[in-house]
Design an enzyme around this catalytic site. Structure first.
Site, PDB file in Angstrom:
ATOM      1  N   ARG A   1       0.834  -1.211   0.000  1.00  0.00           N
ATOM      2  CA  ARG A   1       0.000   0.000   0.000  1.00  0.00           C
ATOM      3  C   ARG A   1       0.864   1.255   0.000  1.00  0.00           C
ATOM      4  O   ARG A   1       0.562   2.231  -0.686  1.00  0.00           O
ATOM      5  CB  ARG A   1      -0.948  -0.009   1.210  1.00  0.00           C
ATOM      6  CG  ARG A   1      -1.929   1.157   1.186  1.00  0.00           C
ATOM      7  CD  ARG A   1      -2.995   1.042   2.254  1.00  0.00           C
ATOM      8  NE  ARG A   1      -2.447   1.230   3.592  1.00  0.00           N
ATOM      9  CZ  ARG A   1      -3.151   1.095   4.715  1.00  0.00           C
ATOM     10  NH1 ARG A   1      -4.429   0.771   4.666  1.00  0.00           N
ATOM     11  NH2 ARG A   1      -2.592   1.278   5.895  1.00  0.00           N
TER      12      ARG A   1
ATOM     13  N   LYS B   1      -2.473   7.138   1.057  1.00  0.00           N
ATOM     14  CA  LYS B   1      -2.188   7.454   2.453  1.00  0.00           C
ATOM     15  C   LYS B   1      -1.076   8.501   2.469  1.00  0.00           C
ATOM     16  O   LYS B   1       0.099   8.186   2.683  1.00  0.00           O
ATOM     17  CB  LYS B   1      -1.796   6.173   3.206  1.00  0.00           C
ATOM     18  CG  LYS B   1      -1.976   6.290   4.686  1.00  0.00           C
ATOM     19  CD  LYS B   1      -2.018   4.932   5.343  1.00  0.00           C
ATOM     20  CE  LYS B   1      -1.911   5.013   6.830  1.00  0.00           C
ATOM     21  NZ  LYS B   1      -2.923   5.831   7.489  1.00  0.00           N
TER      22      LYS B   1
ATOM     23  N   GLU C   1     -15.898   6.803   5.659  1.00  0.00           N
ATOM     24  CA  GLU C   1     -15.058   6.192   6.692  1.00  0.00           C
ATOM     25  C   GLU C   1     -14.970   7.198   7.833  1.00  0.00           C
ATOM     26  O   GLU C   1     -15.631   8.234   7.807  1.00  0.00           O
ATOM     27  CB  GLU C   1     -13.660   5.866   6.133  1.00  0.00           C
ATOM     28  CG  GLU C   1     -12.898   7.077   5.632  1.00  0.00           C
ATOM     29  CD  GLU C   1     -11.481   6.747   5.140  1.00  0.00           C
ATOM     30  OE1 GLU C   1     -10.936   5.701   5.512  1.00  0.00           O
ATOM     31  OE2 GLU C   1     -10.932   7.580   4.384  1.00  0.00           O
TER      32      GLU C   1
HETATM   33  N1  PMP Z   1      -8.965   5.284   7.124  1.00  0.00           N
HETATM   34  C1  PMP Z   1      -8.038   6.215   7.388  1.00  0.00           C
HETATM   35  C2  PMP Z   1      -8.259   7.606   6.917  1.00  0.00           C
HETATM   36  C3  PMP Z   1      -6.874   5.870   8.097  1.00  0.00           C
HETATM   37  O1  PMP Z   1      -5.935   6.793   8.348  1.00  0.00           O
HETATM   38  C4  PMP Z   1      -6.707   4.542   8.557  1.00  0.00           C
HETATM   39  C5  PMP Z   1      -5.508   4.168   9.387  1.00  0.00           C
HETATM   40  N2  PMP Z   1      -4.408   3.812   8.613  1.00  0.00           N
HETATM   41  C6  PMP Z   1      -7.704   3.594   8.241  1.00  0.00           C
HETATM   42  C7  PMP Z   1      -8.825   4.008   7.533  1.00  0.00           C
HETATM   43  C8  PMP Z   1      -7.558   2.153   8.643  1.00  0.00           C
HETATM   44  O2  PMP Z   1      -6.619   1.489   7.825  1.00  0.00           O
HETATM   45  P1  PMP Z   1      -5.733   0.298   8.375  1.00  0.00           P
HETATM   46  O3  PMP Z   1      -6.670  -0.766   8.832  1.00  0.00           O
HETATM   47  O4  PMP Z   1      -4.912  -0.142   7.218  1.00  0.00           O
HETATM   48  O5  PMP Z   1      -4.913   0.841   9.482  1.00  0.00           O
END
Ligand code: PMP
Length: 289
Positions: A50, A149, A182
């Site tokens: 990722r 990200k 989200e």
């Molecule tokens: N959405 C956002 C905006 C985030 O910053 C995160 C944390 N990384 C997540 C969702 C959750 O992703 P992950 O399960 O890969 O940590």
């Protein structure tokens, strides 16, 4: 604490980067948040993939290979004697001048920090949490795609400020059309009857690695009907169960949204099963060190 910067380890006080780094000047860079449990880095390969995908979207070339980065992460954990850790990998565009042009940046900066993290109070894992819908909408994918990200988290920070002002730890972000996307640092799920729903990432959500793990658990272990589809706050308020997922948060139940009690107002039976199964996954899925 020993911090990795471009292949060398520094004490916390000496771990510094230039004020001309575009990561600082423009939020130009990408990052990952990774966890290790009992000497296993949870789904490390997925996190590294990722990170490289986020960097590719920014046309930022990470100066080391995926294998080298994997070794550097493990080395950082060993240097710090950590068997359970939260690992932050940051890649910035590097040192440039005061203009925007990334071409003027010499070489991306690679930073790895390994530390401990407790995101939410333990009590919330037992009783569930209350969240609110933020008025700040999620970035539209045509501007900054939330699948990336990036170091540019202002959109999420605006919503986090709203959450804290409402006395909550998290806030739901809608997209510009009003669909649930989200939360500020977590993905969101709802359960209605035998269906587990989560928004598709193309509407403006990070493809979370915990999200992905939970989808697998729900399909293979719980026999839930998993659907990635659009839904609104109405569907959230009238759901049987709701929970959030994230590397730092793991799986946490939501029992109240915008003042509406979800289900019976206590963590739901499927949510509790998913929390337990997720813990089991952290014991087996990943890279040992
Ligand atoms: N959405 C956002 C905006 C985030 O910053 C995160 C944390 N990384 C997540 C969702 C959750 O992703 P992950 O399960 O890969 O940590």
């Amino acid at each position: 604490m020993k911090i990795y910067i471009n292949g060398k380890f520094y004490e916390k006080e000496d771990a510094k980067i230039s004020v001309f780094d575009h990561g600082l000047l423009y939020g130009d860079g990408v990052f990952e948040g990774i966890r290790s449990y009992n000497n296993i880095v949870f789904r490390l390969k997925e996190h590294i993939d990722r990170l490289y995908n986020s960097a590719k979207a920014l046309m930022l070339e990470i100066p080391i290979s995926k294998t080298e980065l994997e070794s550097a992460i493990i080395k950082t954990l060993k240097e710090n004697n950590l068997s359970d850790a939260y690992i932050r990998v940051v890649i910035t565009r590097g040192v440039g001048d005061l203009g925007l042009d990334p071409k003027k940046c010499s070489c991306p900066t690679v930073i790895i920090i390994a530390d401990k993290i407790v995101l939410y109070p333990q009590e919330l894992y037992q009783n569930g949490m209350e969240i609110v819908t933020a008025s700040t909408r999620r970035n539209i994918p045509e501007a900054i795609n939330p699948c990336i990200k990036s170091l540019n988290y202002l959109n999420n920070i605006f919503a986090k400020i709203e959450a804290r002002r409402a006395g909550c730890e998290e806030a739901i972000m809608l997209n510009s059309e009003g669909y649930v996307t989200e939360c500020t640092g977590d993905n969101i799920f709802v359960i209605k009857d035998n269906n587990l729903l989560t928004p598709p990432t193309y509407i403006g959500a990070l493809p979370g690695i915990t999200r992905d793990t939970v989808i697998d658990i729900a399909k293979s272990k719980l026999g839930l009907n998993v659907k990635e589809e659009l839904f609104t706050t109405y569907h959230l308020y009238s759901s049987d169960e709701c929970f959030l997922t994230g590397t730092a948060a793991e799986v946490i139940s939501v029992v109240k949204v915008d003042g509406r009690t979800i289900g019976d107002g206590i963590p739901g039976k499927y949510t509790k099963l998913i929390m337990t199964e997720f813990k089991e996954m952290t014991k087996v899925l990943g890279v040992k060190y």
